[in-house]
Design a protein around this motif. Structure first.
Motif, PDB file in Angstrom:
ATOM      1  N   ARG A 167       0.827  -1.205   0.000  1.00  0.00           N
ATOM      2  CA  ARG A 167       0.000   0.000   0.000  1.00  0.00           C
ATOM      3  C   ARG A 167       0.863   1.258   0.000  1.00  0.00           C
ATOM      4  O   ARG A 167       0.508   2.262  -0.624  1.00  0.00           O
ATOM      5  CB  ARG A 167      -0.925  -0.014   1.212  1.00  0.00           C
ATOM      6  N   LEU A 168       2.001   1.213   0.688  1.00  0.00           N
ATOM      7  CA  LEU A 168       2.895   2.369   0.743  1.00  0.00           C
ATOM      8  C   LEU A 168       3.401   2.742  -0.641  1.00  0.00           C
ATOM      9  O   LEU A 168       3.484   3.922  -0.994  1.00  0.00           O
ATOM     10  CB  LEU A 168       4.067   2.073   1.683  1.00  0.00           C
ATOM     11  N   THR A 171      10.954  10.447   3.917  1.00  0.00           N
ATOM     12  CA  THR A 171      12.089  10.609   3.002  1.00  0.00           C
ATOM     13  C   THR A 171      12.834   9.298   2.757  1.00  0.00           C
ATOM     14  O   THR A 171      13.761   9.269   1.948  1.00  0.00           O
ATOM     15  CB  THR A 171      13.078  11.664   3.541  1.00  0.00           C
ATOM     16  N   LEU A 172      12.443   8.243   3.451  1.00  0.00           N
ATOM     17  CA  LEU A 172      13.049   6.927   3.241  1.00  0.00           C
ATOM     18  C   LEU A 172      12.326   6.196   2.115  1.00  0.00           C
ATOM     19  O   LEU A 172      11.173   6.487   1.804  1.00  0.00           O
ATOM     20  CB  LEU A 172      12.957   6.093   4.523  1.00  0.00           C
ATOM     21  N   THR A 173      12.996   5.229   1.524  1.00  0.00           N
ATOM     22  CA  THR A 173      12.313   4.350   0.579  1.00  0.00           C
ATOM     23  C   THR A 173      11.374   3.452   1.372  1.00  0.00           C
ATOM     24  O   THR A 173      11.538   3.288   2.596  1.00  0.00           O
ATOM     25  CB  THR A 173      13.303   3.485  -0.197  1.00  0.00           C
ATOM     26  N   PRO A 174      10.366   2.841   0.731  1.00  0.00           N
ATOM     27  CA  PRO A 174       9.458   1.962   1.478  1.00  0.00           C
ATOM     28  C   PRO A 174      10.186   0.868   2.256  1.00  0.00           C
ATOM     29  O   PRO A 174       9.867   0.613   3.427  1.00  0.00           O
ATOM     30  CB  PRO A 174       8.566   1.383   0.371  1.00  0.00           C
ATOM     31  N   THR A 175      11.163   0.218   1.637  1.00  0.00           N
ATOM     32  CA  THR A 175      11.883  -0.852   2.340  1.00  0.00           C
ATOM     33  C   THR A 175      12.696  -0.298   3.488  1.00  0.00           C
ATOM     34  O   THR A 175      12.730  -0.879   4.585  1.00  0.00           O
ATOM     35  CB  THR A 175      12.794  -1.612   1.371  1.00  0.00           C
ATOM     36  N   PHE A 194      13.608   0.237   9.208  1.00  0.00           N
ATOM     37  CA  PHE A 194      13.875   1.159  10.323  1.00  0.00           C
ATOM     38  C   PHE A 194      12.813   1.000  11.414  1.00  0.00           C
ATOM     39  O   PHE A 194      13.142   0.891  12.600  1.00  0.00           O
ATOM     40  CB  PHE A 194      13.893   2.602   9.813  1.00  0.00           C
ATOM     41  N   VAL A 195      11.548   0.993  11.026  1.00  0.00           N
ATOM     42  CA  VAL A 195      10.459   0.903  12.004  1.00  0.00           C
ATOM     43  C   VAL A 195      10.512  -0.424  12.756  1.00  0.00           C
ATOM     44  O   VAL A 195      10.426  -0.456  13.990  1.00  0.00           O
ATOM     45  CB  VAL A 195       9.097   1.084  11.303  1.00  0.00           C
ATOM     46  N   LEU A 196      10.660  -1.521  12.033  1.00  0.00           N
ATOM     47  CA  LEU A 196      10.648  -2.832  12.676  1.00  0.00           C
ATOM     48  C   LEU A 196      11.850  -3.031  13.594  1.00  0.00           C
ATOM     49  O   LEU A 196      11.734  -3.673  14.650  1.00  0.00           O
ATOM     50  CB  LEU A 196      10.605  -3.935  11.617  1.00  0.00           C
ATOM     51  N   THR A 242      20.549  -2.093   4.974  1.00  0.00           N
ATOM     52  CA  THR A 242      19.437  -1.156   4.876  1.00  0.00           C
ATOM     53  C   THR A 242      19.195  -0.456   6.205  1.00  0.00           C
ATOM     54  O   THR A 242      18.943   0.760   6.250  1.00  0.00           O
ATOM     55  CB  THR A 242      18.152  -1.881   4.431  1.00  0.00           C
ATOM     56  N   ALA A 243      19.270  -1.200   7.303  1.00  0.00           N
ATOM     57  CA  ALA A 243      19.066  -0.621   8.632  1.00  0.00           C
ATOM     58  C   ALA A 243      20.130   0.432   8.925  1.00  0.00           C
ATOM     59  O   ALA A 243      19.824   1.516   9.454  1.00  0.00           O
ATOM     60  CB  ALA A 243      19.098  -1.719   9.693  1.00  0.00           C
ATOM     61  N   HIS A 244      21.381   0.129   8.571  1.00  0.00           N
ATOM     62  CA  HIS A 244      22.475   1.086   8.797  1.00  0.00           C
ATOM     63  C   HIS A 244      22.248   2.359   7.988  1.00  0.00           C
ATOM     64  O   HIS A 244      22.400   3.482   8.498  1.00  0.00           O
ATOM     65  CB  HIS A 244      23.803   0.435   8.414  1.00  0.00           C
ATOM     66  N   ARG A 245      21.855   2.198   6.748  1.00  0.00           N
ATOM     67  CA  ARG A 245      21.619   3.346   5.865  1.00  0.00           C
ATOM     68  C   ARG A 245      20.437   4.184   6.366  1.00  0.00           C
ATOM     69  O   ARG A 245      20.504   5.420   6.384  1.00  0.00           O
ATOM     70  CB  ARG A 245      21.363   2.843   4.450  1.00  0.00           C
ATOM     71  N   ALA A 246      19.365   3.515   6.786  1.00  0.00           N
ATOM     72  CA  ALA A 246      18.180   4.228   7.268  1.00  0.00           C
ATOM     73  C   ALA A 246      18.470   4.972   8.563  1.00  0.00           C
ATOM     74  O   ALA A 246      18.026   6.114   8.751  1.00  0.00           O
ATOM     75  CB  ALA A 246      17.023   3.237   7.468  1.00  0.00           C
ATOM     76  N   ARG A 247      19.223   4.336   9.478  1.00  0.00           N
ATOM     77  CA  ARG A 247      19.571   4.993  10.746  1.00  0.00           C
ATOM     78  C   ARG A 247      20.354   6.278  10.498  1.00  0.00           C
ATOM     79  O   ARG A 247      20.100   7.311  11.120  1.00  0.00           O
ATOM     80  CB  ARG A 247      20.380   4.045  11.636  1.00  0.00           C
TER      81      ARG A 247
END
Length: 328
Positions: free
Chosen positions: A102-103, A148-152, A157-159, A184-189
Protein backbone atom coordinates in the motif's frame (compact mmCIF):
# COMPACT_ATOMS: atom_id res chain seq x y z
CA UNK A 1 -5.41 -28.38 9.54
CA UNK A 2 -5.60 -25.71 6.82
CA UNK A 3 -8.58 -23.39 6.95
CA UNK A 4 -11.09 -24.12 4.21
CA UNK A 5 -12.80 -21.29 2.32
CA UNK A 6 -16.05 -21.89 4.19
CA UNK A 7 -14.33 -21.72 7.57
CA UNK A 8 -12.37 -18.69 6.47
CA UNK A 9 -15.67 -16.98 5.67
CA UNK A 10 -17.02 -17.92 9.09
CA UNK A 11 -14.00 -16.32 10.71
CA UNK A 12 -14.23 -13.30 8.48
CA UNK A 13 -17.74 -12.41 9.56
CA UNK A 14 -16.98 -11.16 13.09
CA UNK A 15 -14.12 -9.04 11.79
CA UNK A 16 -16.15 -7.48 9.02
CA UNK A 17 -19.39 -7.03 10.95
CA UNK A 18 -17.64 -5.36 13.89
CA UNK A 19 -15.20 -3.33 11.83
CA UNK A 20 -17.37 -0.27 12.36
CA UNK A 21 -17.74 -0.74 16.13
CA UNK A 22 -15.33 0.69 18.65
CA UNK A 23 -13.98 -0.85 21.81
CA UNK A 24 -13.19 1.16 24.91
CA UNK A 25 -9.80 2.08 23.43
CA UNK A 26 -11.36 3.35 20.21
CA UNK A 27 -10.14 0.46 18.07
CA UNK A 28 -12.13 -1.56 15.57
CA UNK A 29 -11.98 -5.12 14.38
CA UNK A 30 -12.75 -8.70 15.40
CA UNK A 31 -13.42 -9.46 19.00
CA UNK A 32 -14.44 -6.00 20.18
CA UNK A 33 -17.94 -7.27 20.83
CA UNK A 34 -16.79 -9.78 23.45
CA UNK A 35 -17.63 -13.47 23.73
CA UNK A 36 -15.57 -16.56 23.00
CA UNK A 37 -13.26 -16.66 19.99
CA UNK A 38 -11.24 -19.24 18.11
CA UNK A 39 -7.41 -19.25 18.43
CA UNK A 40 -6.88 -17.27 15.20
CA UNK A 41 -9.24 -14.52 16.33
CA UNK A 42 -7.75 -14.47 19.83
CA UNK A 43 -4.23 -14.05 18.43
CA UNK A 44 -5.31 -11.30 16.06
CA UNK A 45 -7.19 -9.39 18.79
CA UNK A 46 -4.29 -9.79 21.24
CA UNK A 47 -1.88 -8.11 18.80
CA UNK A 48 -4.28 -5.78 17.04
CA UNK A 49 -3.01 -2.52 18.57
CA UNK A 50 0.56 -3.53 17.76
CA UNK A 51 -0.37 -4.32 14.15
CA UNK A 52 -2.22 -1.03 13.78
CA UNK A 53 0.81 0.84 15.12
CA UNK A 54 3.13 -0.93 12.67
CA UNK A 55 0.84 -0.13 9.75
CA UNK A 56 0.33 3.48 10.83
CA UNK A 57 4.06 4.10 11.24
CA UNK A 58 4.68 2.74 7.76
CA UNK A 59 1.81 4.60 6.09
CA UNK A 60 1.17 7.77 8.08
CA UNK A 61 -2.54 7.20 7.56
CA UNK A 62 -4.93 5.66 10.09
CA UNK A 63 -7.51 4.96 7.39
CA UNK A 64 -4.98 3.05 5.30
CA UNK A 65 -3.68 1.29 8.41
CA UNK A 66 -7.21 0.05 9.16
CA UNK A 67 -7.49 -1.25 5.59
CA UNK A 68 -4.17 -3.05 6.01
CA UNK A 69 -5.46 -4.68 9.20
CA UNK A 70 -8.50 -5.97 7.34
CA UNK A 71 -6.24 -7.40 4.64
CA UNK A 72 -4.04 -8.92 7.35
CA UNK A 73 -7.09 -10.50 8.98
CA UNK A 74 -8.28 -12.02 5.71
CA UNK A 75 -4.87 -13.59 5.07
CA UNK A 76 -4.52 -14.70 8.68
CA UNK A 77 -7.76 -16.69 8.46
CA UNK A 78 -6.20 -18.79 5.70
CA UNK A 79 -3.12 -19.73 7.74
CA UNK A 80 -2.68 -23.16 9.31
CA UNK A 81 -1.82 -22.25 12.91
CA UNK A 82 -0.09 -25.57 13.39
CA UNK A 83 2.64 -24.29 11.07
CA UNK A 84 3.09 -20.99 12.92
CA UNK A 85 5.87 -20.94 15.52
CA UNK A 86 5.46 -17.30 16.61
CA UNK A 87 1.99 -15.85 15.99
CA UNK A 88 3.03 -12.27 16.84
CA UNK A 89 5.94 -12.34 14.40
CA UNK A 90 3.80 -13.96 11.70
CA UNK A 91 1.10 -11.33 12.04
CA UNK A 92 3.67 -8.52 11.94
CA UNK A 93 5.10 -10.09 8.78
CA UNK A 94 1.70 -10.14 7.06
CA UNK A 95 0.95 -6.58 8.16
CA UNK A 96 4.33 -5.31 6.98
CA UNK A 97 3.97 -6.89 3.55
CA UNK A 98 0.47 -5.49 3.10
CA UNK A 99 1.58 -2.06 4.31
CA UNK A 100 4.58 -2.05 1.97
CA UNK A 101 2.35 -2.81 -0.98
CA UNK A 102 0.00 0.00 0.00
CA UNK A 103 2.90 2.37 0.74
CA UNK A 104 4.19 2.01 -2.79
CA UNK A 105 0.72 2.76 -4.16
CA UNK A 106 0.39 5.74 -1.83
CA UNK A 107 3.66 7.13 -3.15
CA UNK A 108 2.12 7.38 -6.59
CA UNK A 109 -1.04 8.90 -5.13
CA UNK A 110 0.92 11.56 -3.22
CA UNK A 111 2.47 12.77 -6.47
CA UNK A 112 -0.93 14.20 -7.46
CA UNK A 113 -1.86 15.42 -3.96
CA UNK A 114 -2.81 19.11 -3.83
CA UNK A 115 -0.24 21.00 -1.76
CA UNK A 116 1.82 19.48 1.04
CA UNK A 117 1.01 16.00 2.32
CA UNK A 118 1.11 15.55 6.09
CA UNK A 119 0.50 12.39 8.14
CA UNK A 120 -2.95 11.85 9.59
CA UNK A 121 -2.90 13.10 13.20
CA UNK A 122 -4.10 10.87 16.02
CA UNK A 123 -5.48 11.85 19.40
CA UNK A 124 -3.41 9.64 21.69
CA UNK A 125 -3.68 8.54 25.30
CA UNK A 126 -1.18 9.78 27.93
CA UNK A 127 0.53 6.37 28.07
CA UNK A 128 1.86 6.88 24.53
CA UNK A 129 3.80 9.94 25.69
CA UNK A 130 5.21 7.90 28.58
CA UNK A 131 6.82 5.49 26.10
CA UNK A 132 9.48 7.93 24.89
CA UNK A 133 10.68 5.81 21.97
CA UNK A 134 7.17 5.14 20.71
CA UNK A 135 6.15 8.79 21.08
CA UNK A 136 9.26 9.89 19.21
CA UNK A 137 8.60 7.47 16.37
CA UNK A 138 5.00 8.61 15.82
CA UNK A 139 5.63 12.34 16.25
CA UNK A 140 4.66 14.41 13.23
CA UNK A 141 8.27 15.49 12.81
CA UNK A 142 9.61 11.92 12.79
CA UNK A 143 6.83 10.67 10.54
CA UNK A 144 7.85 13.31 8.00
CA UNK A 145 11.49 12.29 8.31
CA UNK A 146 10.47 8.70 7.58
CA UNK A 147 8.64 9.93 4.48
CA UNK A 148 12.09 10.61 3.00
CA UNK A 149 13.05 6.93 3.24
CA UNK A 150 12.31 4.35 0.58
CA UNK A 151 9.46 1.96 1.48
CA UNK A 152 11.88 -0.85 2.34
CA UNK A 153 14.13 1.46 4.37
CA UNK A 154 11.12 2.70 6.28
CA UNK A 155 9.90 -0.80 7.06
CA UNK A 156 13.33 -1.96 8.19
CA UNK A 157 13.88 1.16 10.32
CA UNK A 158 10.46 0.90 12.00
CA UNK A 159 10.65 -2.83 12.68
CA UNK A 160 14.21 -2.64 14.01
CA UNK A 161 14.41 0.70 15.82
CA UNK A 162 10.84 0.96 17.13
CA UNK A 163 9.70 -2.63 17.57
CA UNK A 164 13.13 -4.21 18.12
CA UNK A 165 12.53 -7.15 15.79
CA UNK A 166 15.44 -9.42 14.97
CA UNK A 167 17.11 -9.16 11.58
CA UNK A 168 15.86 -12.64 10.71
CA UNK A 169 12.23 -11.63 11.36
CA UNK A 170 12.64 -8.39 9.39
CA UNK A 171 14.25 -10.25 6.50
CA UNK A 172 11.18 -12.47 6.21
CA UNK A 173 8.83 -9.49 6.47
CA UNK A 174 10.49 -7.48 3.69
CA UNK A 175 11.60 -10.49 1.63
CA UNK A 176 15.33 -9.64 1.74
CA UNK A 177 18.42 -11.43 2.99
CA UNK A 178 19.62 -10.71 6.52
CA UNK A 179 22.79 -9.14 5.11
CA UNK A 180 20.73 -6.80 2.93
CA UNK A 181 18.50 -5.93 5.89
CA UNK A 182 21.52 -5.04 8.04
CA UNK A 183 22.85 -2.73 5.34
CA UNK A 184 19.44 -1.16 4.88
CA UNK A 185 19.07 -0.62 8.63
CA UNK A 186 22.48 1.09 8.80
CA UNK A 187 21.62 3.35 5.87
CA UNK A 188 18.18 4.23 7.27
CA UNK A 189 19.57 4.99 10.75
CA UNK A 190 22.14 7.39 9.30
CA UNK A 191 19.51 9.07 7.14
CA UNK A 192 17.10 9.55 10.07
CA UNK A 193 19.83 10.68 12.49
CA UNK A 194 20.82 13.50 10.13
CA UNK A 195 17.23 14.80 9.98
CA UNK A 196 15.63 14.09 13.35
CA UNK A 197 15.02 16.94 15.87
CA UNK A 198 18.12 18.23 17.61
CA UNK A 199 18.32 18.09 21.38
CA UNK A 200 15.95 16.48 23.86
CA UNK A 201 12.92 18.53 24.92
CA UNK A 202 10.94 17.37 27.93
CA UNK A 203 7.16 17.19 27.89
CA UNK A 204 7.04 20.07 30.38
CA UNK A 205 9.23 22.23 28.14
CA UNK A 206 7.07 21.34 25.14
CA UNK A 207 3.91 22.32 26.98
CA UNK A 208 5.47 25.60 28.17
CA UNK A 209 6.59 26.49 24.65
CA UNK A 210 3.18 25.64 23.24
CA UNK A 211 1.48 27.72 25.96
CA UNK A 212 3.70 30.68 25.03
CA UNK A 213 2.86 30.14 21.35
CA UNK A 214 -0.87 30.03 22.11
CA UNK A 215 -0.74 33.20 24.24
CA UNK A 216 1.15 35.08 21.54
CA UNK A 217 -1.33 34.06 18.84
CA UNK A 218 -4.39 34.80 21.00
CA UNK A 219 -3.11 38.27 21.94
CA UNK A 220 -1.59 39.14 18.57
CA UNK A 221 1.83 39.50 20.23
CA UNK A 222 4.22 39.24 17.30
CA UNK A 223 7.33 39.67 19.45
CA UNK A 224 6.17 36.94 21.81
CA UNK A 225 5.69 34.71 18.79
CA UNK A 226 9.14 35.54 17.41
CA UNK A 227 10.67 34.71 20.79
CA UNK A 228 9.34 31.15 20.72
CA UNK A 229 9.92 30.43 17.00
CA UNK A 230 13.30 29.26 15.76
CA UNK A 231 14.82 31.63 13.16
CA UNK A 232 14.53 28.92 10.50
CA UNK A 233 11.08 27.65 11.53
CA UNK A 234 9.05 25.98 8.77
CA UNK A 235 5.26 25.99 8.50
CA UNK A 236 3.58 23.25 6.47
CA UNK A 237 -0.14 23.10 5.76
CA UNK A 238 -2.28 20.24 4.49
CA UNK A 239 -5.71 21.11 3.14
CA UNK A 240 -5.82 18.25 0.65
CA UNK A 241 -7.40 20.53 -1.94
CA UNK A 242 -10.51 20.65 0.25
CA UNK A 243 -9.58 23.40 2.73
CA UNK A 244 -7.38 26.40 2.06
CA UNK A 245 -3.80 25.89 3.21
CA UNK A 246 -0.33 27.07 2.25
CA UNK A 247 0.65 25.09 -0.83
CA UNK A 248 4.38 25.38 -0.18
CA UNK A 249 6.51 25.49 2.98
CA UNK A 250 6.74 28.92 4.62
CA UNK A 251 10.20 29.44 6.12
CA UNK A 252 11.54 32.00 8.58
CA UNK A 253 10.24 33.26 11.92
CA UNK A 254 9.08 36.64 10.62
CA UNK A 255 7.15 35.19 7.66
CA UNK A 256 5.56 32.46 9.76
CA UNK A 257 4.62 34.82 12.60
CA UNK A 258 2.98 37.33 10.26
CA UNK A 259 1.14 34.61 8.36
CA UNK A 260 -0.23 33.11 11.58
CA UNK A 261 -1.32 36.40 13.07
CA UNK A 262 -2.80 37.58 9.80
CA UNK A 263 -4.62 34.30 9.20
CA UNK A 264 -5.84 33.39 12.68
CA UNK A 265 -6.31 36.63 14.57
CA UNK A 266 -8.35 38.29 11.80
CA UNK A 267 -10.78 35.43 11.25
CA UNK A 268 -14.41 36.58 10.94
CA UNK A 269 -15.59 33.68 13.16
CA UNK A 270 -14.96 32.67 16.77
CA UNK A 271 -11.64 30.87 17.08
CA UNK A 272 -10.40 28.76 19.99
CA UNK A 273 -7.17 26.85 20.55
CA UNK A 274 -7.19 23.86 22.88
CA UNK A 275 -4.20 21.79 23.98
CA UNK A 276 -4.25 18.05 23.24
CA UNK A 277 -1.97 15.04 23.01
CA UNK A 278 -1.48 14.33 19.31
CA UNK A 279 0.79 11.51 18.21
CA UNK A 280 2.23 11.36 21.71
CA UNK A 281 3.15 15.05 21.92
CA UNK A 282 1.52 18.35 22.94
CA UNK A 283 -0.38 19.99 20.09
CA UNK A 284 -3.21 22.45 19.54
CA UNK A 285 -6.71 21.85 18.24
CA UNK A 286 -8.01 24.93 16.46
CA UNK A 287 -11.80 25.24 16.34
CA UNK A 288 -13.81 27.74 14.33
CA UNK A 289 -17.28 28.41 15.72
CA UNK A 290 -16.83 25.30 17.86
CA UNK A 291 -16.01 22.95 14.96
CA UNK A 292 -12.58 21.33 14.67
CA UNK A 293 -10.81 23.01 11.76
CA UNK A 294 -7.08 22.41 12.21
CA UNK A 295 -4.71 20.21 14.15
CA UNK A 296 -1.47 22.11 14.78
CA UNK A 297 1.42 19.80 15.64
CA UNK A 298 4.89 21.14 16.38
CA UNK A 299 8.53 20.20 16.22
CA UNK A 300 10.99 21.48 18.81
CA UNK A 301 14.72 21.98 18.33
CA UNK A 302 16.88 23.32 21.14
CA UNK A 303 13.86 24.55 23.09
CA UNK A 304 12.20 26.52 20.29
CA UNK A 305 9.53 25.69 17.76
CA UNK A 306 11.26 24.76 14.50
CA UNK A 307 8.33 23.13 12.71
CA UNK A 308 4.59 23.80 12.57
CA UNK A 309 2.33 21.26 10.88
CA UNK A 310 -1.22 22.43 10.24
CA UNK A 311 -3.53 19.61 9.14
CA UNK A 312 -6.81 21.01 7.79
CA UNK A 313 -7.87 18.27 5.39
CA UNK A 314 -11.16 17.15 6.98
CA UNK A 315 -10.63 13.60 5.72
CA UNK A 316 -7.60 13.41 8.05
CA UNK A 317 -9.41 14.71 11.13
CA UNK A 318 -11.99 11.97 11.52
CA UNK A 319 -10.14 10.20 14.38
CA UNK A 320 -9.69 13.32 16.50
CA UNK A 321 -12.90 12.74 18.45
CA UNK A 322 -11.57 9.70 20.28
CA UNK A 323 -8.25 8.42 21.53
CA UNK A 324 -6.34 5.90 19.44
CA UNK A 325 -4.40 3.19 21.24
CA UNK A 326 -0.85 2.68 19.99
CA UNK A 327 1.30 -0.18 21.24
CA UNK A 328 4.61 -1.87 20.56
Amino acid sequence: MRVTPSKANERERPAMSEHGTHGQDGTTGPGTGGGSADPATEAFVAHRNLLFTVAYELLGSAADAEDVLQETWLRWTGVDLADVRDRRAYLVRITTRQALSRLRALGRRKESYVGEWLPEPLLTAPDVAEDVELADSVSMAMMLVMETLTPTERAVFVLREVFDLGYDEIAEAVDKSQAAVRQTAHRARAHVAARRPRGVVSRAESRDALDAFQRAVNTGDIQGLLDILAPDVVLLGDGGGIKQAVLRPVTGADKVARLLLGGLVKLPVAMSMDPAQVNGHPALLIRLDGELDTVMAVRFDDGRISGLYAVRNPEKLTRMERETTLHR
